[in-house]
Design a protein around this motif. Structure first.
Motif, PDB file in Angstrom:
ATOM      1  N   ALA A  72      53.986  35.408  35.469  1.00  0.00           N
ATOM      2  CA  ALA A  72      52.690  35.996  35.146  1.00  0.00           C
ATOM      3  C   ALA A  72      51.655  35.639  36.200  1.00  0.00           C
ATOM      4  O   ALA A  72      51.613  34.504  36.689  1.00  0.00           O
ATOM      5  CB  ALA A  72      52.221  35.520  33.778  1.00  0.00           C
ATOM      6  N   PHE A  73      50.837  36.621  36.552  1.00  0.00           N
ATOM      7  CA  PHE A  73      49.640  36.398  37.353  1.00  0.00           C
ATOM      8  C   PHE A  73      48.469  36.340  36.373  1.00  0.00           C
ATOM      9  O   PHE A  73      48.082  37.356  35.802  1.00  0.00           O
ATOM     10  CB  PHE A  73      49.435  37.539  38.349  1.00  0.00           C
ATOM     11  CG  PHE A  73      50.482  37.597  39.425  1.00  0.00           C
ATOM     12  CD1 PHE A  73      50.299  36.946  40.631  1.00  0.00           C
ATOM     13  CD2 PHE A  73      51.660  38.312  39.227  1.00  0.00           C
ATOM     14  CE1 PHE A  73      51.265  37.000  41.632  1.00  0.00           C
ATOM     15  CE2 PHE A  73      52.627  38.370  40.213  1.00  0.00           C
ATOM     16  CZ  PHE A  73      52.438  37.710  41.416  1.00  0.00           C
ATOM     17  N   MET A  74      47.947  35.156  36.157  1.00  0.00           N
ATOM     18  CA  MET A  74      46.904  34.979  35.154  1.00  0.00           C
ATOM     19  C   MET A  74      45.533  35.242  35.756  1.00  0.00           C
ATOM     20  O   MET A  74      45.098  34.560  36.682  1.00  0.00           O
ATOM     21  CB  MET A  74      46.948  33.564  34.588  1.00  0.00           C
ATOM     22  CG  MET A  74      45.992  33.365  33.432  1.00  0.00           C
ATOM     23  SD  MET A  74      45.807  31.622  33.035  1.00  0.00           S
ATOM     24  CE  MET A  74      44.659  31.738  31.662  1.00  0.00           C
ATOM     25  N   GLY A  75      44.855  36.250  35.228  1.00  0.00           N
ATOM     26  CA  GLY A  75      43.546  36.617  35.733  1.00  0.00           C
ATOM     27  C   GLY A  75      42.450  36.453  34.700  1.00  0.00           C
ATOM     28  O   GLY A  75      42.629  35.804  33.671  1.00  0.00           O
ATOM     29  N   GLY A  76      41.308  37.030  34.995  1.00  0.00           N
ATOM     30  CA  GLY A  76      40.181  36.989  34.083  1.00  0.00           C
ATOM     31  C   GLY A  76      39.939  38.345  33.475  1.00  0.00           C
ATOM     32  O   GLY A  76      40.691  39.293  33.688  1.00  0.00           O
ATOM     33  N   SER A  77      38.852  38.446  32.709  1.00  0.00           N
ATOM     34  CA  SER A  77      38.569  39.703  32.014  1.00  0.00           C
ATOM     35  C   SER A  77      38.084  40.796  32.955  1.00  0.00           C
ATOM     36  O   SER A  77      38.066  41.969  32.588  1.00  0.00           O
ATOM     37  CB  SER A  77      37.522  39.465  30.920  1.00  0.00           C
ATOM     38  OG  SER A  77      36.306  38.984  31.489  1.00  0.00           O
ATOM     39  N   VAL A  78      37.685  40.403  34.183  1.00  0.00           N
ATOM     40  CA  VAL A  78      37.177  41.365  35.149  1.00  0.00           C
ATOM     41  C   VAL A  78      38.078  41.361  36.373  1.00  0.00           C
ATOM     42  O   VAL A  78      38.361  40.292  36.936  1.00  0.00           O
ATOM     43  CB  VAL A  78      35.728  41.031  35.569  1.00  0.00           C
ATOM     44  CG1 VAL A  78      35.231  42.015  36.615  1.00  0.00           C
ATOM     45  CG2 VAL A  78      34.813  41.024  34.344  1.00  0.00           C
ATOM     46  N   ALA A  79      38.558  42.517  36.768  1.00  0.00           N
ATOM     47  CA  ALA A  79      39.391  42.598  37.970  1.00  0.00           C
ATOM     48  C   ALA A  79      38.591  42.135  39.177  1.00  0.00           C
ATOM     49  O   ALA A  79      37.394  42.393  39.288  1.00  0.00           O
ATOM     50  CB  ALA A  79      39.874  44.038  38.171  1.00  0.00           C
ATOM     51  N   GLY A  80      39.251  41.437  40.062  1.00  0.00           N
ATOM     52  CA  GLY A  80      38.585  40.952  41.261  1.00  0.00           C
ATOM     53  C   GLY A  80      38.149  39.508  41.178  1.00  0.00           C
ATOM     54  O   GLY A  80      37.987  38.843  42.199  1.00  0.00           O
ATOM     55  N   GLY A  81      37.925  38.992  39.964  1.00  0.00           N
ATOM     56  CA  GLY A  81      37.543  37.597  39.814  1.00  0.00           C
ATOM     57  C   GLY A  81      36.256  37.221  40.516  1.00  0.00           C
ATOM     58  O   GLY A  81      36.066  36.075  40.915  1.00  0.00           O
ATOM     59  N   ASN A  82      35.345  38.186  40.713  1.00  0.00           N
ATOM     60  CA  ASN A  82      34.068  37.980  41.399  1.00  0.00           C
ATOM     61  C   ASN A  82      34.244  37.628  42.883  1.00  0.00           C
ATOM     62  O   ASN A  82      33.295  37.228  43.534  1.00  0.00           O
ATOM     63  CB  ASN A  82      33.234  36.879  40.724  1.00  0.00           C
ATOM     64  CG  ASN A  82      32.833  37.243  39.321  1.00  0.00           C
ATOM     65  OD1 ASN A  82      32.529  38.394  39.041  1.00  0.00           O
ATOM     66  ND2 ASN A  82      32.845  36.261  38.427  1.00  0.00           N
ATOM     67  N   SER A  83      35.456  37.748  43.393  1.00  0.00           N
ATOM     68  CA  SER A  83      35.708  37.386  44.783  1.00  0.00           C
ATOM     69  C   SER A  83      35.544  38.608  45.676  1.00  0.00           C
ATOM     70  O   SER A  83      35.916  39.722  45.294  1.00  0.00           O
ATOM     71  CB  SER A  83      37.116  36.817  44.937  1.00  0.00           C
ATOM     72  OG  SER A  83      37.398  36.531  46.293  1.00  0.00           O
ATOM     73  N   SER A  84      35.017  38.374  46.874  1.00  0.00           N
ATOM     74  CA  SER A  84      34.863  39.472  47.829  1.00  0.00           C
ATOM     75  C   SER A  84      36.160  39.753  48.575  1.00  0.00           C
ATOM     76  O   SER A  84      36.264  40.745  49.289  1.00  0.00           O
ATOM     77  CB  SER A  84      33.757  39.134  48.835  1.00  0.00           C
ATOM     78  OG  SER A  84      34.067  37.934  49.530  1.00  0.00           O
ATOM     79  N   THR A  85      37.140  38.871  48.423  1.00  0.00           N
ATOM     80  CA  THR A  85      38.441  39.063  49.059  1.00  0.00           C
ATOM     81  C   THR A  85      39.535  38.804  48.027  1.00  0.00           C
ATOM     82  O   THR A  85      39.310  38.093  47.044  1.00  0.00           O
ATOM     83  CB  THR A  85      38.632  38.107  50.248  1.00  0.00           C
ATOM     84  OG1 THR A  85      38.504  36.753  49.779  1.00  0.00           O
ATOM     85  CG2 THR A  85      37.595  38.353  51.319  1.00  0.00           C
ATOM     86  N   PRO A  86      40.733  39.344  48.216  1.00  0.00           N
ATOM     87  CA  PRO A  86      41.815  39.079  47.263  1.00  0.00           C
ATOM     88  C   PRO A  86      42.154  37.588  47.205  1.00  0.00           C
ATOM     89  O   PRO A  86      42.099  36.887  48.215  1.00  0.00           O
ATOM     90  CB  PRO A  86      42.985  39.889  47.836  1.00  0.00           C
ATOM     91  CG  PRO A  86      42.364  40.895  48.744  1.00  0.00           C
ATOM     92  CD  PRO A  86      41.132  40.262  49.286  1.00  0.00           C
ATOM     93  N   VAL A  87      42.490  37.108  46.006  1.00  0.00           N
ATOM     94  CA  VAL A  87      42.934  35.728  45.826  1.00  0.00           C
ATOM     95  C   VAL A  87      44.464  35.778  45.734  1.00  0.00           C
ATOM     96  O   VAL A  87      45.029  36.069  44.679  1.00  0.00           O
ATOM     97  CB  VAL A  87      42.314  35.100  44.568  1.00  0.00           C
ATOM     98  CG1 VAL A  87      42.842  33.689  44.351  1.00  0.00           C
ATOM     99  CG2 VAL A  87      40.791  35.090  44.685  1.00  0.00           C
ATOM    100  N   ILE A  88      45.133  35.526  46.846  1.00  0.00           N
ATOM    101  CA  ILE A  88      46.584  35.690  46.926  1.00  0.00           C
ATOM    102  C   ILE A  88      47.280  34.417  46.435  1.00  0.00           C
ATOM    103  O   ILE A  88      46.969  33.309  46.887  1.00  0.00           O
ATOM    104  CB  ILE A  88      47.034  36.004  48.362  1.00  0.00           C
ATOM    105  CG1 ILE A  88      46.284  37.247  48.883  1.00  0.00           C
ATOM    106  CG2 ILE A  88      48.539  36.232  48.411  1.00  0.00           C
ATOM    107  CD1 ILE A  88      46.503  38.505  48.076  1.00  0.00           C
TER     108      ILE A  88
END
Length: 712
Positions: free
Chosen positions: A537-553
């Motif tokens: 599983a890739f565990m994320g948050g409720s908003v896609a992008g995680g507030n980051s300006s770049t992907p969090v790989i």
């Protein structure tokens, strides 16, 4: 509160003395001016000045001194072992009940402590205004492991204090009994990778029962099980902003509808079959013996050479995703900490990291940069072992813990059964006993049609063996919520309900399972087909992008070894050597990607998503040592969707190169300026609260003889 009475008394005296001094100074100041100025120092103004000064000092001195449970150093036990201690278990449940019932404005309430992790995105412990609308938890970051250590300690501290308050409600004639139970009370862990005791389920009923019987002052009563769920009340507080299932006001796991409720039975079934893979992942990590900083975090850019696809954080994500399902609280970083299973899970992750410290001594936190805006840090800030673990203060003056402060768990009043002697051998013995192979002769999974399908439980490595995994790389926040990769071994042409059906043909867009297949009981329920191998599983948050300006790989893996050992045992595979495994997997390996609400996604449509099969030779070892895993190499002939050749290009938020002046040392030389490259991110020592410390931890045997020392 008695334990804090003396500091509180001293603080009152200091406040009084300080305010009296202020009053004297104010009076003298007024005496040196004309009568008009003296008139301004009326009784009311003096009282106002007194109150303002007192409030200011109280605010400065009112940080929580996080110490954990205050009664010495005791082990945190596995939940099934704690339950055997009847009185202590009873006290723990009553303490949890009281903890959850505390007013949400109390900083030591369940609501506020759980809320530190993510939502409701409000400040805590006098931290001040949040830098960003986000939680404090540093996931996919080098501080993931150490940050959660004081977090769990303040949770444990709150539980212990609630237990003391519970004891005070009992008649005085009974209090000694419960005070005895209080000694050494520590929060338990749930070891999801080990085989459960014979005849017991994978997930203890103590976590899944809606009610539990406890002893209160009035006698035995039934209460809502505080390990089953947490509720906000009749509705979700507006400040929470968002919640699964349209703001459902009670935590739920793998939810089902009509009415909305947890499916804990399904969770138990999935945990039961998944632990074969989880056990392999844990064992392989211990055998990898790579640096603690690399093994602890899933952040891709931290490592320049990736000897192993996995990390303890990546496994942690998989447990979250399996417990929460497609729309349960555990599947969202924002709200996961409100589910009581979160704490049982995280104590276990802390345990594994503490054990791993003894496997690779003299390695610890890696350098890294913050890769998304957080409550306490901005994106791009550099961090290391001396960075303050905000918002966790070690004293009332507001000094923050650093990773080096909590390197030894006993500093916070606890250890684990596997670290009691602080020896490499003790951990190796435990890893071999718990995770090398299953202690069960047979494992089964129950299919939707009621039939039980055998699962090969794995075996110990032998000469000539290889470890094989499906490496999965992706953006942690590619979707709103978690997404999970499900892996299968099975031929597309096999449509029998006995052997299951392959999800889709290699290289094609994923299709939904056949409607006439009885291997599936519900959309997204991929744990039951007989050809199922495992998931990540890739565990994320409720908003896609995680507030980051770049992907969090990030990267994790799905172990294939036990399943391949089973194929070898049945005669379908000649050996675990890549010469045999690669053509077999080319024909039989398939996977699906399932996202929020059970939706299926074509792998090529997911940005920054990549898979590849990797394998490495294993040198077996005896019972008193761990095997040796060499470097993993790709098996390129296993062509899968999203498996095209891909090379990671480090970005600006990855670990800065060693050539950056001063970055590889704890701090700049005393008084010497450090020149950074143009546009460089803030260095760790630029942060307020950065504290360089040196510790020497000495490890001794039970007789007190020196074994070795460890510098930090």
């Amino acid at each position: 509160m008695a334990a804090h009475s003396k500091p509180g008394g001293i603080m009152s005296m200091l406040l009084t003395a300080f305010v009296l001094l202020q009053a004297v100074v104010a009076f003298q100041h007024g005496a040196n001016h004309n009568h008009k100025h003296v008139a301004h120092r009326s009784a009311d103004s003096m009282e106002k000045h007194f109150q303002e000064t007192r409030a200011l000092l109280e605010e400065r001195a009112n940080n929580i001194a996080i110490k954990g449970a205050p009664d010495g150093q005791y082990p945190r036990l596995e939940i099934r072992d704690l339950k055997k201690k009847t009185d202590q278990w009873n006290l723990y449940l009553l303490a949890m009940e009281r903890f959850m019932a505390k007013d949400k404005n109390d900083r030591m309430s369940y609501y506020q402590i759980a809320g530190v992790h993510g939502r409701p995105f409000i400040t805590w412990n006098n931290f001040g205004p949040l830098l960003n609308s986000a939680g404090f938890c540093p996931h996919a970051n080098t501080l993931f492991g150490p940050w959660h250590r004081p977090y769990l300690a303040v949770y444990e501290q709150a539980v212990y204090q609630c237990a003391k308050e519970v004891i005070a409600t009992f008649p005085s004639s009974q209090q000694q009994r419960w005070n005895n139970a209080l000694v050494g009370l520590r929060v338990p862990f749930f070891d999801w990778a080990r085989d459960p005791p014979s005849g017991e389920p994978a997930v203890p009923t103590a976590i899944r029962d809606q009610t539990v019987t406890v002893t209160k002052p009035s006698g035995q009563v039934s209460i809502k099980n505080p390990l089953y769920s947490y509720t906000w009340g009749n509705s979700l507080p507006s400040e929470m902003g968002w919640g699964p299932k349209n703001g459902f006001p009670t935590t739920i796991r793998r939810p089902v509808d009509n009415p909305t409720r947890s499916n804990n039975n399904e969770m138990n079934a999935l945990f039961g079959q998944a632990r074969v893979g989880w056990r392999q992942r844990v064992f392989a990590l211990f055998a990898s013996k790579k640096s603690w900083g690399y093994a602890s975090t899933s952040q891709y850019g931290v490592q320049t050479a990736r000897r192993n696809s996995d990390s303890f954080e990546a496994i942690h994500d998989e447990i979250h995703g399996t417990a929460g399902g497609t729309d349960g609280h555990m599947s969202y970083l924002d709200v996961a900490a409100f589910d009581p299973i979160f704490w049982l899970h995280h104590v276990n992750v802390d345990r594994l990291l503490a054990m791993y410290q003894l496997i690779v001594p003299n390695t610890y936190v890696a350098n890294g940069n913050i890769n998304r805006p957080m409550a306490q840090w901005n994106q791009g800030e550099g961090k290391n072992g001396n960075s303050p673990l905000k918002p966790f203060t070690k004293d009332t003056s507001g000094n923050y813990f650093t990773s080096n402060d909590v390197k030894e768990t006993r500093a916070l009043g606890y250890y684990y059964p596997e670290t009691s002697s602080r020896t490499y051998k003790q951990v190796v013995d435990a890893v071999n006993n718990l995770y090398r192979k299953s202690g069960e002769s047979t494992l089964t999974r129950k299919r939707a049609d009621g039939e039980y399908i055998p699962i090969y439980p794995g075996r110990a490595f032998k000469d000539g063996d290889y470890d094989t995994v499906l490496s999965v790389v992706g953006d942690k926040y590619a979707m709103p919520g978690s997404y999970q990769v499900h892996c299968f071994l099975g031929k597309p042409s096999d449509n029998s309900t006995t052997n299951g059906t392959a999800p889709y043909v290699n290289g094609t867009t994923p299709a939904a399972p056949s409607s006439n297949s009885s291997s599936y009981s519900a959309p997204g329920d991929y744990g039951f087909p007989s050809n199922y191998v495992g998931s990540h599983a890739f565990m994320g948050g409720s908003v896609a992008g995680g507030n980051s300006s770049t992907p969090v790989i990030v990267e994790g893996c799905i172990p294939l070894t036990a399943a391949l050992q089973g194929k070898e045992a049945s005669g379908e595979l000649a050996s675990l050597h890549p010469d045999d495994v690669e053509p077999y997997l080319k024909q039989h390996l398939y996977y699906k990607v399932i996202g929020p609400n059970g939706a299926e996604f074509a792998p090529e449509s997911i940005p920054n998503f990549h898979v590849k099969v990797k394998s490495c030779p294993v040198t077996p070892a005896g019972d008193d040592e761990l095997p040796t895993f060499d470097d993993y190499v790709e098996l390129p002939r296993v062509s899968l969707p999203a498996s095209a050749p891909w090379t990671y290009v480090p970005g600006p938020l990855d670990t800065l190169p060693s050539g950056v002046p001063g970055y590889e040392v704890p701090s700049p030389s005393e008084g010497a300026p450090v020149s950074y490259p143009t546009g460089a991110a803030p260095m760790p020592w630029d942060e307020e609260g950065y504290c360089v410390s040196r510790q020497t931890i000495e490890y001794v045997d039970p007789a007190g003889n020196m074994l070795y020392s460890e510098e930090s």
